[in-house]
Design a protein around this motif. Structure first.
Motif: not given
Length: 128
Positions: A73, A71, A28, A14, A100-103
């Protein structure tokens, strides 16, 4: 992008930040668990692969590809280093060159007792 002064998480599959171009379509995708189309769950590794397959199905349905995801999650039940290794490998195989950005959020439980993994996504479909 991975700005100077922040750790480069590329080895985990990420990136730190993503910029959305103006005029793009924002999508989304709800959390995708590891159940197959018959509602059956397997172990963590099986659910992980199935959740990513489910994510791909949802993306395709809205006209997006994995490369459009900006993004994610991730929710991981009873998270540990082995699960992190599996998640990182799956994330890197799903997005070969795109990150992608990731949490990642360790959780004690998800919607049902059988669920061990969930991933949601935000995608950006560029104007053609």
């Amino acid at each position: 992008m991975n700005p100077p002064g922040l750790n480069d998480p590329s080895d985990y599959g990420y990136t730190q930040a993503v910029v959305v171009p103006s005029g793009a379509k924002l999508v989304y995708i709800a959390g995708q668990g590891g159940a197959d189309e018959n509602g059956k769950y397997g172990n963590f590794a099986t659910q992980l692969k199935q959740a990513f397959a489910n994510l791909r199905t949802a993306l395709t349905a809205v006209g997006a590809t994995p490369e459009d995801v900006v993004k994610i999650t991730i929710l991981s039940v009873n998270h540990n280093e082995e699960k992190l290794r599996l998640i990182s490998a799956q994330r890197k195989s799903f997005w070969l060159n795109h990150k992608p950005a990731s949490t990642l959020i360790p959780v004690p439980r998800l919607a049902s007792d059988e669920m061990l993994f969930e991933i949601d996504a935000v995608a950006v479909i560029p104007n053609s």
